[in-house]
Every structure is written in structure tokens, then in C-alpha cells.
Design a protein around this motif. Structure first.
Motif, mmCIF file in Angstrom:
data_model
loop_
_atom_site.group_PDB
_atom_site.id
_atom_site.type_symbol
_atom_site.label_atom_id
_atom_site.label_comp_id
_atom_site.label_asym_id
_atom_site.label_seq_id
_atom_site.Cartn_x
_atom_site.Cartn_y
_atom_site.Cartn_z
ATOM 1 N N LYS A 163 -20.909 16.267 16.008
ATOM 2 C CA LYS A 163 -21.154 17.678 16.331
ATOM 3 C C LYS A 163 -20.589 18.619 15.266
ATOM 4 N N VAL A 164 -19.534 18.200 14.570
ATOM 5 C CA VAL A 164 -18.984 19.005 13.481
ATOM 6 C C VAL A 164 -19.926 18.985 12.276
ATOM 7 N N GLY A 165 -20.811 18.002 12.231
ATOM 8 C CA GLY A 165 -21.781 17.915 11.152
ATOM 9 C C GLY A 165 -21.457 16.840 10.139
ATOM 10 N N LEU A 166 -20.614 15.895 10.512
ATOM 11 C CA LEU A 166 -20.238 14.827 9.590
ATOM 12 C C LEU A 166 -21.251 13.686 9.558
ATOM 13 N N PRO A 218 -0.839 24.983 15.879
ATOM 14 C CA PRO A 218 -1.718 25.311 14.761
ATOM 15 C C PRO A 218 -1.899 24.151 13.791
ATOM 16 N N VAL A 219 -3.114 24.011 13.275
ATOM 17 C CA VAL A 219 -3.438 22.967 12.308
ATOM 18 C C VAL A 219 -3.989 23.652 11.069
ATOM 19 N N ARG A 220 -3.351 23.431 9.960
ATOM 20 C CA ARG A 220 -3.812 24.003 8.670
ATOM 21 C C ARG A 220 -3.575 23.027 7.572
ATOM 22 N N LEU A 267 -16.705 26.062 9.853
ATOM 23 C CA LEU A 267 -16.887 27.409 10.391
ATOM 24 C C LEU A 267 -17.265 28.403 9.298
ATOM 25 N N PRO A 268 -18.224 29.269 9.571
ATOM 26 C CA PRO A 268 -18.550 30.315 8.596
ATOM 27 C C PRO A 268 -17.423 31.356 8.496
ATOM 28 N N VAL A 269 -16.783 31.644 9.621
ATOM 29 C CA VAL A 269 -15.637 32.555 9.669
ATOM 30 C C VAL A 269 -14.521 31.803 10.382
ATOM 31 N N PRO A 270 -13.393 31.585 9.702
ATOM 32 C CA PRO A 270 -12.326 30.765 10.295
ATOM 33 C C PRO A 270 -11.740 31.381 11.568
ATOM 34 N N ASP A 271 -11.304 30.499 12.472
ATOM 35 C CA ASP A 271 -10.581 30.948 13.662
ATOM 36 C C ASP A 271 -9.225 31.487 13.225
ATOM 37 N N GLU A 272 -8.658 32.348 14.050
ATOM 38 C CA GLU A 272 -7.301 32.818 13.771
ATOM 39 C C GLU A 272 -6.332 31.663 13.972
ATOM 40 N N LEU A 322 -9.463 19.828 11.140
ATOM 41 C CA LEU A 322 -9.620 20.354 9.781
ATOM 42 C C LEU A 322 -11.091 20.408 9.372
ATOM 43 N N ALA A 323 -11.852 19.387 9.721
ATOM 44 C CA ALA A 323 -13.289 19.384 9.415
ATOM 45 C C ALA A 323 -13.989 20.516 10.150
#
Length: 135
Positions: free
Chosen positions: A57-60, A133-135, A116-121, A110-111
Motif C-alpha cells: 500500500k505504501v507503493g513498494l 516520532p520516527v525520523r 507522502l507529497p507533504v510530510p506529516d508533522e 520511513l517509506a
């Protein structure tokens, strides 16, 4: 005037063709099979299935016609469920199993962020309410 109770529109009689008996036997066999599997194996197998679904679903994974199966709304839901499962069950899984599942979850998170076109906060990504949080 006679009434036909076996004609068109009537429901098939249970067991008339043995199908309901086969279904009961299949369910009984499945119950026995599940009873023989440890909780750790059930949880781990479920987590791996959720990871596979999330990765697709993430597109991998690529579809031959469209190029991919990406559906980020669906991916978010699956990753949330996966994070909840791993976080809740980690104490029972043991360090070896839990670490592998956490690593897979983090890779998916991370994937997802990259897709995402616009990252989540920060802290608002899928599963981050369970993992931090994951970065």
C-alpha cells in the motif's frame, strides 16, 4: 392446486449435498491447527502479513499496468494497526522477535514518510502515537 417446496427459489437444505458437513470438518481442523500454534508465532505471523500489506500500500510493489498499488490512506491504517500490535505484544514476544518487528515497522514508517507529497508533522505519522516520532 399443489405447492412445490423443492422448486426454484427455495433455499437449499443444509447437508443435502454434504457441504455443511465438509465446512464443519474444515472448521474443526482449522481450530485444531490454531490450537497447536504458539501465541508468539500467531502474533509474529499476523505482523508479517500486516507488514506485507503495508509495503504494498505504501507503493513498494509495482503493478504491471499502473506502476504501483499505492494507497497511502490504506497504508496509514495498516501501519497504525501494526504499530499497535507490536507495541502491545513486545513484552510477550521477547527481545529477538520484538526487535525484528520494530525494525520492519520503522522501515515502513520511513517509506510512508518518503511517499507522502507533504510530510506529516513530527509525531503525527502512522503508528507514531504508539512508537513515538520516527525520523
Amino acid at each position: 392446486m399443489s405447492t412445490d417446496h423443492t422448486g426454484a427459489g427455495s433455499a437449499p437444505q443444509p447437508g443435502a449435498d454434504g457441504a455443511s458437513h465438509r465446512h464443519a470438518d474444515d472448521a474443526s481442523g482449522l481450530t485444531r491447527d490454531i490450537a497447536d500454534v504458539s501465541a508468539v508465532e500467531l502474533i509474529t505471523t499476523t505482523a508479517v502479513h500486516l507488514m506485507s500489506a503495508a509495503a504494498i500500500k505504501v507503493g513498494l510493489a509495482e503493478d504491471e499496468e499502473t506502476g504501483q498499488y499505492k494507497d497511502l490512506d490504506e497504508a496509514r491504517k495498516v501501519i497504525n494497526a501494526l504499530a499497535a500490535l507490536i507495541t502491545a505484544s513486545a513484552p510477550d514476544l521477547g527481545n529477538e522477535h520484538a526487535r525484528s518487528l520494530r525494525d520492519g515497522l520503522r522501515s515502513l514508517q520511513l517509506a510512508f514518510q518518503e511517499a507522502l507529497p507533504v510530510p506529516d508533522e513530527m509525531g503525527q505519522g502512522p503508528g507514531e502515537k504508539f512508537t513515538g516520532p520516527v525520523r
